[in-house]
Design an enzyme around this catalytic site. Structure first.
Site, PDB file in Angstrom:
ATOM      1  N   ASP A 115      49.000   3.192  63.746  1.00  0.00           N
ATOM      2  CA  ASP A 115      49.726   1.964  63.424  1.00  0.00           C
ATOM      3  C   ASP A 115      48.770   0.780  63.542  1.00  0.00           C
ATOM      4  O   ASP A 115      48.090   0.618  64.571  1.00  0.00           O
ATOM      5  CB  ASP A 115      50.908   1.781  64.386  1.00  0.00           C
ATOM      6  CG  ASP A 115      51.933   0.796  63.854  1.00  0.00           C
ATOM      7  OD1 ASP A 115      51.907   0.517  62.647  1.00  0.00           O
ATOM      8  OD2 ASP A 115      52.758   0.315  64.635  1.00  0.00           O
ATOM      9  N   HIS A 122      51.812 -12.457  62.120  1.00  0.00           N
ATOM     10  CA  HIS A 122      52.363 -11.763  63.292  1.00  0.00           C
ATOM     11  C   HIS A 122      51.384 -11.818  64.464  1.00  0.00           C
ATOM     12  O   HIS A 122      51.774 -12.163  65.595  1.00  0.00           O
ATOM     13  CB  HIS A 122      52.668 -10.309  62.941  1.00  0.00           C
ATOM     14  CG  HIS A 122      53.054  -9.475  64.123  1.00  0.00           C
ATOM     15  ND1 HIS A 122      54.216  -9.671  64.831  1.00  0.00           N
ATOM     16  CD2 HIS A 122      52.406  -8.445  64.737  1.00  0.00           C
ATOM     17  CE1 HIS A 122      54.287  -8.791  65.819  1.00  0.00           C
ATOM     18  NE2 HIS A 122      53.199  -8.047  65.783  1.00  0.00           N
ATOM     19  N   GLU A 188      59.998  -3.554  64.856  1.00  0.00           N
ATOM     20  CA  GLU A 188      58.872  -4.047  64.070  1.00  0.00           C
ATOM     21  C   GLU A 188      59.061  -3.542  62.644  1.00  0.00           C
ATOM     22  O   GLU A 188      59.039  -2.332  62.395  1.00  0.00           O
ATOM     23  CB  GLU A 188      57.527  -3.579  64.640  1.00  0.00           C
ATOM     24  CG  GLU A 188      57.202  -4.229  65.986  1.00  0.00           C
ATOM     25  CD  GLU A 188      55.760  -4.001  66.417  1.00  0.00           C
ATOM     26  OE1 GLU A 188      55.061  -3.208  65.746  1.00  0.00           O
ATOM     27  OE2 GLU A 188      55.339  -4.624  67.404  1.00  0.00           O
ATOM     28  N   GLU A 190      57.826  -2.673  59.195  1.00  0.00           N
ATOM     29  CA  GLU A 190      56.504  -2.325  58.699  1.00  0.00           C
ATOM     30  C   GLU A 190      56.603  -1.542  57.391  1.00  0.00           C
ATOM     31  O   GLU A 190      57.685  -1.117  56.989  1.00  0.00           O
ATOM     32  CB  GLU A 190      55.752  -1.485  59.743  1.00  0.00           C
ATOM     33  CG  GLU A 190      55.726  -2.113  61.132  1.00  0.00           C
ATOM     34  CD  GLU A 190      54.824  -1.368  62.097  1.00  0.00           C
ATOM     35  OE1 GLU A 190      54.090  -0.451  61.641  1.00  0.00           O
ATOM     36  OE2 GLU A 190      54.839  -1.686  63.296  1.00  0.00           O
ATOM     37  N   ASP A 222      58.916   0.379  63.800  1.00  0.00           N
ATOM     38  CA  ASP A 222      58.158   0.778  64.987  1.00  0.00           C
ATOM     39  C   ASP A 222      58.834   0.171  66.218  1.00  0.00           C
ATOM     40  O   ASP A 222      58.435  -0.890  66.704  1.00  0.00           O
ATOM     41  CB  ASP A 222      56.704   0.312  64.868  1.00  0.00           C
ATOM     42  CG  ASP A 222      55.859   0.752  66.046  1.00  0.00           C
ATOM     43  OD1 ASP A 222      56.118   1.833  66.587  1.00  0.00           O
ATOM     44  OD2 ASP A 222      54.931   0.008  66.420  1.00  0.00           O
ATOM     45  N   ARG A 226      59.071  -4.162  74.798  1.00  0.00           N
ATOM     46  CA  ARG A 226      58.095  -5.218  75.080  1.00  0.00           C
ATOM     47  C   ARG A 226      57.774  -5.358  76.569  1.00  0.00           C
ATOM     48  O   ARG A 226      56.644  -5.722  76.930  1.00  0.00           O
ATOM     49  CB  ARG A 226      58.613  -6.550  74.538  1.00  0.00           C
ATOM     50  CG  ARG A 226      58.833  -6.573  73.029  1.00  0.00           C
ATOM     51  CD  ARG A 226      57.580  -6.276  72.254  1.00  0.00           C
ATOM     52  NE  ARG A 226      57.789  -6.471  70.810  1.00  0.00           N
ATOM     53  CZ  ARG A 226      56.882  -6.185  69.890  1.00  0.00           C
ATOM     54  NH1 ARG A 226      55.715  -5.687  70.251  1.00  0.00           N
ATOM     55  NH2 ARG A 226      57.155  -6.380  68.606  1.00  0.00           N
ATOM     56  N   GLN A 229      55.467  -2.577  77.395  1.00  0.00           N
ATOM     57  CA  GLN A 229      54.192  -2.855  76.728  1.00  0.00           C
ATOM     58  C   GLN A 229      53.371  -3.899  77.477  1.00  0.00           C
ATOM     59  O   GLN A 229      52.155  -3.756  77.647  1.00  0.00           O
ATOM     60  CB  GLN A 229      54.457  -3.323  75.298  1.00  0.00           C
ATOM     61  CG  GLN A 229      53.204  -3.592  74.472  1.00  0.00           C
ATOM     62  CD  GLN A 229      53.544  -4.028  73.045  1.00  0.00           C
ATOM     63  OE1 GLN A 229      54.698  -4.060  72.645  1.00  0.00           O
ATOM     64  NE2 GLN A 229      52.524  -4.356  72.282  1.00  0.00           N
ATOM     65  N   LYS A 242      55.803   2.403  72.800  1.00  0.00           N
ATOM     66  CA  LYS A 242      56.034   2.665  71.383  1.00  0.00           C
ATOM     67  C   LYS A 242      56.203   4.151  71.056  1.00  0.00           C
ATOM     68  O   LYS A 242      56.629   4.492  69.963  1.00  0.00           O
ATOM     69  CB  LYS A 242      54.879   2.086  70.553  1.00  0.00           C
ATOM     70  CG  LYS A 242      54.846   0.556  70.571  1.00  0.00           C
ATOM     71  CD  LYS A 242      53.616   0.039  69.854  1.00  0.00           C
ATOM     72  CE  LYS A 242      53.626  -1.484  69.752  1.00  0.00           C
ATOM     73  NZ  LYS A 242      54.588  -1.974  68.757  1.00  0.00           N
ATOM     74  N   THR A 246      59.690   6.182  66.347  1.00  0.00           N
ATOM     75  CA  THR A 246      59.323   5.386  65.183  1.00  0.00           C
ATOM     76  C   THR A 246      60.154   5.920  64.026  1.00  0.00           C
ATOM     77  O   THR A 246      60.093   7.113  63.716  1.00  0.00           O
ATOM     78  CB  THR A 246      57.826   5.510  64.853  1.00  0.00           C
ATOM     79  OG1 THR A 246      57.052   5.050  65.960  1.00  0.00           O
ATOM     80  CG2 THR A 246      57.474   4.699  63.618  1.00  0.00           C
ATOM     81  N   GLU A 351      59.146 -12.335  67.884  1.00  0.00           N
ATOM     82  CA  GLU A 351      58.783 -13.577  67.210  1.00  0.00           C
ATOM     83  C   GLU A 351      60.004 -14.433  66.905  1.00  0.00           C
ATOM     84  O   GLU A 351      59.967 -15.660  67.085  1.00  0.00           O
ATOM     85  CB  GLU A 351      58.048 -13.271  65.911  1.00  0.00           C
ATOM     86  CG  GLU A 351      56.725 -12.563  66.078  1.00  0.00           C
ATOM     87  CD  GLU A 351      56.229 -12.026  64.749  1.00  0.00           C
ATOM     88  OE1 GLU A 351      55.532 -12.774  64.034  1.00  0.00           O
ATOM     89  OE2 GLU A 351      56.559 -10.871  64.418  1.00  0.00           O
TER      90      GLU A 351
END
Length: 403
Positions: A115, A122, A188, A190, A222, A226, A229, A242, A246, A351
């Site tokens: 990934d 971003h 996420e 993608e 994905d 957080r 992470q 993660k 997915t 975000e």
């Protein structure tokens, strides 16, 4: 090219699209199908009766045999499917199933998964959220496509529910880490690229070899924890935050269907090393004009544009093997979060909520991160060869409580 399939002409799944999926019914085993309008052409049955030599490629429960056959066969099969769906004399010789009548499964056997982090918008947003007093982008970001190796065994097909992950988390004010369910679960949005070529250790793929290497594209969510992470990613990057899931679309759109969607990537002002240099139609790297729609519980909250990505698919592919790493049929690489310059173009809730500090509206609610019971749907579209827009499928997933 005009299809004889009723209702398909002018739809997002017209003859210029024809994505593949693995489909089954209560009465038939899994095999390949191609979507046309709201119908699915049974490729397994068509191969058995009309092209027996292709039955080992099409009457199977994964795209891998077809992908392994190589680009020439990809083109031949696609041309044959077009013929089947445009020649009225053949309509009684093929089987069409309703999209709602079939069950879809993971469309390819995943080999390895990488990934990337290819959106400057971003990466800049994340840098400003986590390093407000430092540089938004780290020094290497514009010299190479940054990425991480994911867990291939955790890739699931659209519609699969996702259990909230648990793990270690530590807030800045905490003295020590604690274990428990993630409190900052995120998405996420993608775009993923499915590799249909094998390459032994020690060889490399150049930027000019994208069309001979990548079979097709698929939507990707994905999912990201957080809080897990933030605690684990220094110094080696994402791992458990993660690897729990997915999600990918059930439909793989052939790269050939995106020919009309090719666009120049935004200017790369920092000169890159020769292996990353790419000469598109205008002498610059090429991306795709793919629009994404992010829906939370039935409300569209963002529309990220893939055309704004900094690193191109060909550059990501070239970087994947520049060290001599091998390729296998079924390898998969994703773009990383797609985000544009505007607030409503951000492809993650991190975000959209600016790190959880600025809730965003979902109808009458104010939200930050995912709650149990939430359903996220990502939808994709792009310009097609016939002048309209083609659909690249959807990625759907509902959050369940931690097991």
């Amino acid at each position: 090219m005009i299809t004889w399939v009723e209702g398909a002409a002018g739809s997002p799944y017209d003859i210029d699209n024809l994505p593949y999926a693995v489909v089954s019914t209560d009465a038939t085993p899994a095999r390949l199908g191609a979507r046309i309008g709201d119908r699915v052409l049974d490729l397994g049955a068509a191969a058995r009766t009309l092209r027996p030599a292709w039955a080992p490629l099409l009457d199977v429960a994964a795209l891998n045999p077809l992908m392994a056959a190589g680009p020439r066969t990809w083109d031949e099969v696609r041309s044959w499917v077009v013929e089947l769906l445009t020649d009225p004399a053949l309509r009684d010789r093929v089987t069409l199933l309703g999209v709602d009548e079939v069950t879809t499964s993971l469309p390819f056997e995943v080999a390895d998964y990488v990934d990337y982090y290819a959106s400057e918008h971003h990466a800049t947003n994340v840098g400003r959220i986590f390093r407000p007093d430092g540089d938004a982008l780290l020094p290497n970001w514009k010299h190479l496509p940054v990425g991480y190796h994911g867990r291939a065994g955790s890739i699931v097909v659209s519609g699969t529910a996702v259990h909230r992950p648990a793990g270690q988390r530590k807030a800045p004010a905490d003295d020590a880490p604690t274990y428990g369910p993630s409190l900052r679960l995120d998405i996420e949005a993608e775009l993923g690229f499915v590799v249909g070529r094998s390459l032994p250790l020690g060889e490399r793929v150049g930027t000019a070899e994208l069309a001979d290497t990548v079979f097709g594209v698929t939507g990707v969510n994905d999912w990201s924890a957080r809080d897990l992470q933030a605690w684990e990613y220094v110094p080696l990057g994402p791992n458990l935050a993660k690897s729990f899931a997915t999600s990918v679309s059930a439909w793989v759109t052939p790269l050939a269907a995106l020919a009309a969607a090719r666009v120049d990537v935004p200017g790369q002002e920092v000169a890159v090393l020769p292996y990353l240099q790419e000469s598109g139609p205008n002498g610059v790297p090429s991306g795709y004009d793919v629009d994404v729609e992010v829906e939370l519980n039935g409300v569209v909250v963002a529309r990220p544009p893939y055309r704004t990505m900094y690193w191109s698919p060909a550059q990501m592919l070239a970087h994947l093997t520049v060290n001599g790493a091998s390729l296998r049929v079924g390898d998969f690489f994703a773009s990383g979060t797609i985000s544009g310059p505007e607030q409503d173009q951000r492809g993650s809730f991190l975000e959209l909520s600016w790190g959880g500090r600025e809730p965003f509206a979902v109808g009458e609610e104010q939200r930050t991160f995912l709650e149990d019971g939430d359903e996220v749907v990502l939808r994709y579209s792009a310009p097609g060869a016939l002048g309209g827009r083609i659909g690249l499928g959807e990625v759907r997933g509902r959050i369940l409580p931690t097991r």
